[in-house]
Design a protein around this motif. Sequence first.
Motif, mmCIF file in Angstrom:
data_model
loop_
_atom_site.group_PDB
_atom_site.id
_atom_site.type_symbol
_atom_site.label_atom_id
_atom_site.label_comp_id
_atom_site.label_asym_id
_atom_site.label_seq_id
_atom_site.Cartn_x
_atom_site.Cartn_y
_atom_site.Cartn_z
ATOM 1 N N ILE A 58 0.872 -1.146 0.030
ATOM 2 C CA ILE A 58 -0.069 0.123 0.016
ATOM 3 C C ILE A 58 0.785 1.393 0.163
ATOM 4 O O ILE A 58 1.831 1.194 0.757
ATOM 5 N N GLN A 59 0.285 2.300 -1.053
ATOM 6 C CA GLN A 59 1.279 3.541 -0.784
ATOM 7 C C GLN A 59 1.268 4.235 0.504
ATOM 8 O O GLN A 59 0.100 4.436 0.971
ATOM 9 N N ILE A 60 2.428 4.465 1.082
ATOM 10 C CA ILE A 60 2.386 5.295 2.410
ATOM 11 C C ILE A 60 2.705 6.895 1.965
ATOM 12 O O ILE A 60 3.431 7.261 1.189
ATOM 13 N N VAL A 61 1.807 7.705 2.489
ATOM 14 C CA VAL A 61 1.864 9.153 2.184
ATOM 15 C C VAL A 61 1.950 9.895 3.467
ATOM 16 O O VAL A 61 0.912 9.773 4.359
ATOM 17 N N ILE A 62 3.019 10.452 3.618
ATOM 18 C CA ILE A 62 2.809 11.287 4.940
ATOM 19 C C ILE A 62 2.447 12.834 4.719
ATOM 20 O O ILE A 62 2.872 13.449 3.476
ATOM 21 N N VAL A 63 1.726 13.078 5.567
ATOM 22 C CA VAL A 63 0.817 14.261 5.429
ATOM 23 C C VAL A 63 1.282 15.389 6.593
ATOM 24 O O VAL A 63 0.813 15.288 7.627
ATOM 25 N N PRO A 64 2.413 15.906 6.423
ATOM 26 C CA PRO A 64 2.869 17.230 7.443
ATOM 27 C C PRO A 64 2.384 18.325 7.445
ATOM 28 O O PRO A 64 1.984 18.951 6.590
ATOM 29 N N HIS A 65 2.215 18.543 8.998
ATOM 30 C CA HIS A 65 1.867 19.972 9.239
ATOM 31 C C HIS A 65 2.964 21.072 8.903
ATOM 32 O O HIS A 65 4.230 20.600 8.893
ATOM 33 N N ARG A 66 2.687 22.245 8.680
ATOM 34 C CA ARG A 66 3.818 23.166 8.549
ATOM 35 C C ARG A 66 4.693 23.101 9.653
ATOM 36 O O ARG A 66 4.338 23.313 10.975
ATOM 37 N N ARG A 67 6.128 23.081 9.561
ATOM 38 C CA ARG A 67 7.186 23.271 10.576
ATOM 39 C C ARG A 67 7.192 24.956 10.906
ATOM 40 O O ARG A 67 7.454 25.521 9.958
ATOM 41 N N TRP A 68 7.200 25.019 12.169
ATOM 42 C CA TRP A 68 7.142 26.514 12.779
ATOM 43 C C TRP A 68 8.250 27.095 12.291
ATOM 44 O O TRP A 68 9.409 26.467 12.289
ATOM 45 N N GLU A 69 8.317 28.278 11.750
ATOM 46 C CA GLU A 69 9.494 28.931 11.584
ATOM 47 C C GLU A 69 9.264 30.553 12.165
ATOM 48 O O GLU A 69 8.103 30.890 12.299
ATOM 49 N N PRO A 70 10.668 31.120 12.290
ATOM 50 C CA PRO A 70 10.149 32.514 12.939
ATOM 51 C C PRO A 70 9.221 33.494 12.170
ATOM 52 O O PRO A 70 9.367 33.553 10.966
ATOM 53 N N HIS A 71 8.403 34.201 12.932
ATOM 54 C CA HIS A 71 7.528 35.111 12.144
ATOM 55 C C HIS A 71 6.273 34.349 11.485
ATOM 56 O O HIS A 71 5.459 34.995 11.076
ATOM 57 N N ASP A 72 5.968 32.965 11.689
ATOM 58 C CA ASP A 72 4.935 32.729 11.274
ATOM 59 C C ASP A 72 3.674 33.056 11.737
ATOM 60 O O ASP A 72 3.697 33.044 12.915
ATOM 61 N N TYR A 73 2.722 33.378 10.758
ATOM 62 C CA TYR A 73 1.290 33.771 11.396
ATOM 63 C C TYR A 73 1.285 35.356 12.200
ATOM 64 O O TYR A 73 0.374 35.877 12.330
ATOM 65 N N GLU A 74 2.746 35.757 12.103
ATOM 66 C CA GLU A 74 2.374 37.067 13.121
ATOM 67 C C GLU A 74 2.038 38.247 12.433
ATOM 68 O O GLU A 74 1.169 39.113 13.054
ATOM 69 N N SER A 75 1.883 38.226 11.184
ATOM 70 C CA SER A 75 1.290 39.055 10.260
ATOM 71 C C SER A 75 -0.061 38.816 9.886
ATOM 72 O O SER A 75 -0.616 39.557 8.814
ATOM 73 N N TRP A 76 -0.546 37.600 9.910
ATOM 74 C CA TRP A 76 -1.702 37.326 9.313
ATOM 75 C C TRP A 76 -2.985 37.964 10.081
ATOM 76 O O TRP A 76 -2.902 38.280 11.240
ATOM 77 N N SER A 77 -3.931 38.199 9.131
ATOM 78 C CA SER A 77 -5.077 38.978 9.419
ATOM 79 C C SER A 77 -6.077 37.990 10.158
ATOM 80 O O SER A 77 -6.656 38.395 11.286
ATOM 81 N N HIS A 78 -5.849 36.733 10.032
ATOM 82 C CA HIS A 78 -7.041 35.670 10.893
ATOM 83 C C HIS A 78 -6.408 34.216 11.067
ATOM 84 O O HIS A 78 -6.660 33.389 10.842
ATOM 85 N N PRO A 79 -5.092 34.289 11.671
ATOM 86 C CA PRO A 79 -4.769 33.292 12.346
ATOM 87 C C PRO A 79 -5.833 32.426 13.232
ATOM 88 O O PRO A 79 -6.459 33.115 14.046
ATOM 89 N N SER A 80 -5.911 31.000 13.031
ATOM 90 C CA SER A 80 -6.808 30.238 13.731
ATOM 91 C C SER A 80 -6.255 30.170 15.275
ATOM 92 O O SER A 80 -5.193 30.489 15.485
ATOM 93 N N PRO A 81 -7.210 29.730 16.146
ATOM 94 C CA PRO A 81 -6.682 29.315 17.381
ATOM 95 C C PRO A 81 -5.445 28.245 17.512
ATOM 96 O O PRO A 81 -4.562 28.569 18.222
#
Length: 208
Positions: A58-81
């Motif tokens: 069976i094909q295995i597919v890794i589905v990864p979350h964004r790896r945090w980097e400095p300043h991620d989300y800081e300037s976003w208008s609507h970051p989720s909780p």
Amino acid sequence: MSIPSYKKETTALLFVDPYNDFLSEGGKTWPHIKGIAEEVGLIDNLRTIKQAAREASIQIVIVPHRRWEPHDYESWSHPSPSQRTVMRGHHFARGEWGGEWHPEFAPQDGDIVAKEHWGSSGFANTDLDLVLRQHGITHVILVGLLANTCIETTARYAVELGYHVTLVRDATAALSKKMMHAAHDLNGPTYAHAILETSELVKALRQG
């Protein structure tokens, strides 16, 4: 729900977020899910499913979350909780141990690693759908973390895109039993084609 048959040519195992922060002692999220993870036998079940998938080709597919980097989300208008939590806690930080693969679940030759998702869906703003379709995949089995966030959102999105979706109750975890109950007993039956235990899935893969 009946137990489906899974053809190796058209089935993929989607392993969501197999990071140290989620699955390893010392990870930032592990202490919050450890009780439920140990109760359902999460790590052993993930090992069992991964091995069964490989044996069944069976094909295995890794589905990864964004790896945090400095300043991620800081300037976003609507970051989720959840994104705000990652922004404060630096979960899955790129270049740090927590953002590395759990050593037992790291991609191997032949596995596919989809582009990182910013929110909860492994499909939104990634190449996951394209990759699956290019490999002729029609059936997806979801395991990993968390049951009521990335697993549920990715699974719902998959249904909207026309995939056959299987959830595995004891191959995921959440922050509370109520969240697990909501994911598998309240919400799951409204969209998933199958909700199985690891033992049922392994039997089906071996018969497939």
